[in-house]
Scaffold this motif. Sequence first.
Motif, PDB file in Angstrom:
ATOM      1  N   ARG A 143      10.300  -9.032 -20.026  1.00  0.00           N
ATOM      2  CA  ARG A 143      10.207  -7.798 -19.241  1.00  0.00           C
ATOM      3  C   ARG A 143      11.311  -6.846 -19.694  1.00  0.00           C
ATOM      4  NH1 ARG A 143       8.770  -9.385 -12.952  1.00  0.00           N
ATOM      5  NH2 ARG A 143       6.798 -10.449 -13.410  1.00  0.00           N
ATOM      6  N   THR A 144      10.902  -5.658 -20.078  1.00  0.00           N
ATOM      7  CA  THR A 144      11.869  -4.691 -20.586  1.00  0.00           C
ATOM      8  C   THR A 144      11.689  -3.335 -19.910  1.00  0.00           C
ATOM      9  OG1 THR A 144      10.422  -3.910 -22.374  1.00  0.00           O
ATOM     10  CG2 THR A 144      11.895  -5.783 -22.858  1.00  0.00           C
ATOM     11  N   PHE A 145      12.749  -2.564 -19.970  1.00  0.00           N
ATOM     12  CA  PHE A 145      12.744  -1.190 -19.479  1.00  0.00           C
ATOM     13  C   PHE A 145      13.612  -0.382 -20.444  1.00  0.00           C
ATOM     14  CE2 PHE A 145      13.585   2.501 -16.961  1.00  0.00           C
ATOM     15  CZ  PHE A 145      12.572   2.577 -16.032  1.00  0.00           C
ATOM     16  N   ASN A 146      13.003   0.381 -21.331  1.00  0.00           N
ATOM     17  CA  ASN A 146      11.632   0.810 -21.374  1.00  0.00           C
ATOM     18  C   ASN A 146      10.709  -0.306 -21.881  1.00  0.00           C
ATOM     19  OD1 ASN A 146      12.739   3.324 -20.692  1.00  0.00           O
ATOM     20  ND2 ASN A 146      12.265   4.241 -22.668  1.00  0.00           N
ATOM     21  N   THR A 147       9.443  -0.240 -21.427  1.00  0.00           N
ATOM     22  CA  THR A 147       8.455  -1.136 -22.002  1.00  0.00           C
ATOM     23  C   THR A 147       8.220  -0.733 -23.462  1.00  0.00           C
ATOM     24  OG1 THR A 147       6.780   0.333 -21.050  1.00  0.00           O
ATOM     25  CG2 THR A 147       7.224  -1.727 -19.882  1.00  0.00           C
ATOM     26  N   PHE A 148       8.051  -1.711 -24.316  1.00  0.00           N
ATOM     27  CA  PHE A 148       7.915  -1.429 -25.748  1.00  0.00           C
ATOM     28  C   PHE A 148       6.454  -1.218 -26.139  1.00  0.00           C
ATOM     29  CE2 PHE A 148      12.248  -2.607 -25.638  1.00  0.00           C
ATOM     30  CZ  PHE A 148      12.820  -1.954 -26.714  1.00  0.00           C
ATOM     31  N   THR A 149       5.838  -0.298 -25.406  1.00  0.00           N
ATOM     32  CA  THR A 149       4.451   0.071 -25.671  1.00  0.00           C
ATOM     33  C   THR A 149       4.340   1.548 -26.010  1.00  0.00           C
ATOM     34  OG1 THR A 149       4.118   0.460 -23.306  1.00  0.00           O
ATOM     35  CG2 THR A 149       3.524  -1.723 -24.155  1.00  0.00           C
ATOM     36  N   GLY A 150       5.488   2.246 -26.109  1.00  0.00           N
ATOM     37  CA  GLY A 150       5.472   3.671 -26.390  1.00  0.00           C
ATOM     38  C   GLY A 150       4.917   3.985 -27.770  1.00  0.00           C
ATOM     39  N   LYS A 151       4.402   5.202 -27.916  1.00  0.00           N
ATOM     40  CA  LYS A 151       3.818   5.632 -29.181  1.00  0.00           C
ATOM     41  C   LYS A 151       4.694   6.650 -29.896  1.00  0.00           C
ATOM     42  CE  LYS A 151       0.053   6.957 -27.028  1.00  0.00           C
ATOM     43  NZ  LYS A 151      -1.302   7.510 -26.781  1.00  0.00           N
ATOM     44  N   ALA A 152       5.888   6.922 -29.344  1.00  0.00           N
ATOM     45  CA  ALA A 152       6.713   7.995 -29.890  1.00  0.00           C
ATOM     46  C   ALA A 152       7.898   7.439 -30.682  1.00  0.00           C
ATOM     47  CB  ALA A 152       7.161   8.931 -28.768  1.00  0.00           C
ATOM     48  N   ASP A 153       9.122   7.853 -30.361  1.00  0.00           N
ATOM     49  CA  ASP A 153      10.269   7.545 -31.212  1.00  0.00           C
ATOM     50  C   ASP A 153      10.526   6.054 -31.408  1.00  0.00           C
ATOM     51  OD1 ASP A 153      10.911  10.045 -32.022  1.00  0.00           O
ATOM     52  OD2 ASP A 153      12.770  10.220 -30.905  1.00  0.00           O
ATOM     53  N   MET A 154      10.122   5.216 -30.472  1.00  0.00           N
ATOM     54  CA  MET A 154      10.375   3.780 -30.669  1.00  0.00           C
ATOM     55  C   MET A 154       9.559   3.212 -31.833  1.00  0.00           C
ATOM     56  SD  MET A 154       8.563   1.773 -27.481  1.00  0.00           S
ATOM     57  CE  MET A 154       9.755   2.353 -26.297  1.00  0.00           C
ATOM     58  N   ARG A 155       8.602   3.983 -32.333  1.00  0.00           N
ATOM     59  CA  ARG A 155       7.828   3.557 -33.505  1.00  0.00           C
ATOM     60  C   ARG A 155       8.125   4.426 -34.728  1.00  0.00           C
ATOM     61  NH1 ARG A 155       1.682   2.107 -31.460  1.00  0.00           N
ATOM     62  NH2 ARG A 155       2.243   0.911 -29.601  1.00  0.00           N
TER      63      ARG A 155
END
Length: 280
Positions: free
Chosen positions: A90-102
């Motif tokens: 469980r993470t915050f932020n969830t690692f499902t973002g489509k922006a800078d985390m990718r």
Amino acid sequence: MPRKEGLSLKRILYLTDLAYVAKGRDYAKEDIFIADRLSRHYAVAMCHPRSAEAFEDAADLIVFRNAGSVMGYQAVYDAFVDRVTRKGLRTFNTFTGKADMRGKQYLLDLTRAGYPVIPTVDACGDLDALPRSAQYVVKPMGGADSIGLAFLTRDEVRERRFEPGTMLLQPAVEMQYEVSFYFINDRFEYALYAPDRAKRWALERYMPTDEDLAFARRFISWNTMPHGIQRVDACRKADGRFLLVELEDLDPYLSLLEVDEETRETFLRDFADALEDAMR
């Protein structure tokens, strides 16, 4: 924030880089402040993402905050995201973002989809698809925090012969100022802007119109992130229109110690509620 009851506290692993140096921003000071406030209600442990694996299985929630550019530890970051997915952490932020985390691929995707974003291509051969400009912004596809960013003329861009998919190319936009909109999940918290274009992090409070918020929310909705803090960075063009600069959905700096106390306390309460929701 939730009250402490009994001796059993929920455990938060707070990932940050207290040694990271960023121009105009004090990452460490902001994270020490937030972690201290959380420690009044949770058992909080802080470490760099490089050390996360040793502690993450014991945490009720992993909070990924001001950990700097992951370019400096890309393999560690990729392994961490793989474990999050594989082990269901469980993470915050969830690692499902489509922006800078990718990385910056989303700027290409949004350009192609017709969103109000600074026009972006990733190949010198596509330069003619961009508006003509005296200078172009060139930055690494996986970059962050202005690392590797350069301003080049059209001829200089062509001389570099970048490999397609490695660099982003954008026209240098004439702007009035930049605005950052801060969200927790899909809740708008506050907005700040830099009235002096030469001082990106000399920020003042910005009171957005309904139209401004509709612009920012469009990108929050596009990203469909269940839990997390996001910052929508936009530039106001000379003609008054907003264009997206970045959608920061990994570890956006909050300038939390620079806002007024009421705004800061509201943010912290909403943050705590969001963390509780993420742990349920």
